[in-house]
Write a protein that holds these residues in place. Structure first.
Motif, PDB file in Angstrom:
ATOM      1  N   VAL A 126     -14.954  27.591  15.320  1.00 15.16           N
ATOM      2  CA  VAL A 126     -13.713  26.847  15.120  1.00 15.16           C
ATOM      3  C   VAL A 126     -12.619  27.841  14.697  1.00 15.16           C
ATOM      4  O   VAL A 126     -12.880  28.826  14.013  1.00 15.16           O
ATOM      5  N   SER A 127     -11.407  27.554  15.137  1.00 16.67           N
ATOM      6  CA  SER A 127     -10.273  28.448  14.857  1.00 16.67           C
ATOM      7  C   SER A 127     -10.018  28.573  13.357  1.00 16.67           C
ATOM      8  O   SER A 127     -10.270  27.646  12.593  1.00 16.67           O
ATOM      9  N   ASP A 128      -9.439  29.729  12.959  1.00 18.67           N
ATOM     10  CA  ASP A 128      -9.093  29.935  11.549  1.00 18.67           C
ATOM     11  C   ASP A 128      -7.736  29.285  11.243  1.00 18.67           C
ATOM     12  O   ASP A 128      -7.387  29.072  10.102  1.00 18.67           O
ATOM     13  N   LEU A 138      -3.011  25.319  26.494  1.00 20.23           N
ATOM     14  CA  LEU A 138      -2.566  26.583  25.885  1.00 20.23           C
ATOM     15  C   LEU A 138      -3.071  26.759  24.448  1.00 20.23           C
ATOM     16  O   LEU A 138      -3.538  27.855  24.109  1.00 20.23           O
ATOM     17  N   PRO A 139      -3.008  25.696  23.585  1.00 22.99           N
ATOM     18  CA  PRO A 139      -3.505  25.906  22.219  1.00 22.99           C
ATOM     19  C   PRO A 139      -4.961  26.383  22.180  1.00 22.99           C
ATOM     20  O   PRO A 139      -5.318  27.220  21.349  1.00 22.99           O
ATOM     21  N   VAL A 140      -5.792  25.865  23.083  1.00 20.85           N
ATOM     22  CA  VAL A 140      -7.202  26.279  23.082  1.00 20.85           C
ATOM     23  C   VAL A 140      -7.339  27.735  23.533  1.00 20.85           C
ATOM     24  O   VAL A 140      -8.046  28.537  22.920  1.00 20.85           O
ATOM     25  N   ILE A 141      -6.623  28.079  24.593  1.00 23.49           N
ATOM     26  CA  ILE A 141      -6.716  29.470  25.079  1.00 23.49           C
ATOM     27  C   ILE A 141      -6.214  30.422  23.988  1.00 23.49           C
ATOM     28  O   ILE A 141      -6.825  31.459  23.712  1.00 23.49           O
ATOM     29  N   ASN A 142      -5.133  30.032  23.323  1.00 23.98           N
ATOM     30  CA  ASN A 142      -4.549  30.938  22.326  1.00 23.98           C
ATOM     31  C   ASN A 142      -5.310  30.967  21.005  1.00 23.98           C
ATOM     32  O   ASN A 142      -4.977  31.740  20.115  1.00 23.98           O
ATOM     33  N   CYS A 143      -6.330  30.126  20.866  1.00 21.55           N
ATOM     34  CA  CYS A 143      -7.185  30.182  19.665  1.00 21.55           C
ATOM     35  C   CYS A 143      -8.464  30.981  19.901  1.00 21.55           C
ATOM     36  O   CYS A 143      -9.272  31.137  18.977  1.00 21.55           O
ATOM     37  N   PRO A 189     -11.146  24.758  19.106  1.00 21.84           N
ATOM     38  CA  PRO A 189     -12.328  25.619  19.291  1.00 21.84           C
ATOM     39  C   PRO A 189     -11.878  27.079  19.395  1.00 21.84           C
ATOM     40  O   PRO A 189     -10.769  27.354  19.844  1.00 21.84           O
ATOM     41  N   LYS A 190     -12.783  27.954  18.947  1.00 18.37           N
ATOM     42  CA  LYS A 190     -12.483  29.394  19.050  1.00 18.37           C
ATOM     43  C   LYS A 190     -13.573  30.002  19.937  1.00 18.37           C
ATOM     44  O   LYS A 190     -14.640  30.386  19.433  1.00 18.37           O
TER      45      LYS A 190
END
Ligand SMILES: O=C1O[C@H](COP(=O)(O)O)[C@@H](O)[C@H](O)[C@H]1O
Length: 330
Positions: free
Chosen positions: A207-209, A264-269, A214-215
């Motif tokens: 999981v993203s910080d 985009l938010p998922v790719i950038n995380c 998702p990370k």
């Protein structure tokens, strides 16, 4: 040797003399990330794209990676998928399966001994099993080789001259997460996001910080000549999606029209994002996506919107795709 440069906010740029050099560097890089992730988290969650990227990952099928990579720890996803049947020629899943995950090879019978050192499965039809008995004894000495019976080879004449076999990356089938191709685009996107949410809960996907996103350990992207990445196309409303992890489009300018895509938010995380770009036809889009002094034209390009919040971005380019970059143009 790849030319390397780090660009402010645009990550690391690697320019390669040839596609072979690029493939070698790419396989090395993916193997390194896999090793680091397995060491740190016990798994490697990797999202693929479609298109030319897959063929450029081909070196992963051979030595040394067939032995050094811990394939059993890989979990495979798709950053975008065309909403077509899984056996359709446009399916990104099918493309990866045929060209990477289960690569079909043919070799002349007389070169059979060259197979002995490969970790591979041999696929042969039932009716040809008798013939294969001639080879069986020596092959069975090789522990990594396993015979499979598959209705794939029907041309006996060709069989007389060639041995058809499949190199399979030994990835656990239940670790391969592709979309449900019996659903509509919207349903498939929702279901895919649901699957990812379950895997985030169990931390198969980290999981993203910085958000609840998702990370992924690695998201691999290609780029079209129009600067699209995954199925995020220029000037498309899909670029505005901030809440969903996986969304859908039914109006893709590149056929087929119905697709699902990571947002985009998922790719950038992601912990790591790699964008692979080759060919002179993509040189202008690569310049707009990477160079510092580009105008508004560049800033609306989906590929330029790839800006990992914390993760690392690396561009793998060949000479042609890099030919318009300010730093590298002659
Ligand atoms: O349609 C797509 O195109 C891009 C780029 O493909 P390429 O063959 O020009 O490299 C690909 O990355 C994406 O996954 C795919 O759906």
């Amino acid at each position: 040797m790849a030319l390397l440069e780090s660009k402010k906010d645009r990550g690391e740029v690697r320019i390669h003399e040839s596609l072979d050099e690029l493939s070698t560097d790419l396989a090395d890089y993916i193997a390194e990330l896999s090793e680091a992730s397995v060491k740190e988290r016990g798994v490697f969650a990797i999202a693929l794209s479609g298109g030319s990227l897959i063929s450029l990952m081909r070196n992963l099928c051979g030595a040394p990676y067939n032995k050094t990579v811990d394939w059993s720890k890989w979990y495979i996803f798709w950053a975008d998928e065309r909403v077509v049947a899984k056996n359709h020629v446009d399916s990104n899943y099918k493309f990866a399966k045929d060209h990477l995950l289960s690569k079909k090879q043919e070799e002349a019978e007389h070169s059979l001994p060259t197979l002995y050192n490969k970790s591979c499965f041999i696929c042969i039809t039932n009716k040809h099993l008798d013939r294969i008995n001639d080879f069986q004894r020596p092959i069975l000495k090789v522990q990594r080789m396993i015979f499979m019976v598959e209705n794939g080879v029907s041309d006996s004449q060709r069989f007389n001259k060639k041995l058809v076999y499949m190199i399979r990356l030994p990835i656990v089938p239940s670790h391969v997460h592709s979309i449900n191709d019996s659903l509509t685009a919207e349903e498939a996107a929702n279901e895919y996001e649901f699957v990812i949410r379950q895997l985030v809960r169990t931390r198969v996907v980290n999981v993203s910080d910085v958000s609840d996103c998702p990370k992924f350990d690695l998201i691999l992207l290609g780029m079209g000549p129009d600067g699209h990445v995954a199925s995020l196309f220029p000037n498309h409303a899909v670029l505005e999606e901030k809440n969903e992890w996986v969304t859908f489009i039914t109006t893709s300018p590149k056929p087929p029209p119905e697709r699902i895509t990571f947002t985009l938010p998922v790719i950038n995380c992601a912990a790591n994002v790699v964008v692979v770009v080759t060919g002179v036809g993509k040189a202008e889009a690569a310049r707009l996506a990477i160079d510092d002094d580009v105008g508004p034209e560049g800033h609306v390009l989906p590929a330029r919107m790839i800006q990992p919040a914390v993760g690392k971005l690396v561009w793998f380019l060949d000479n042609q795709a890099g030919s318009k970059l300010k730093r590298f143009s002659k």
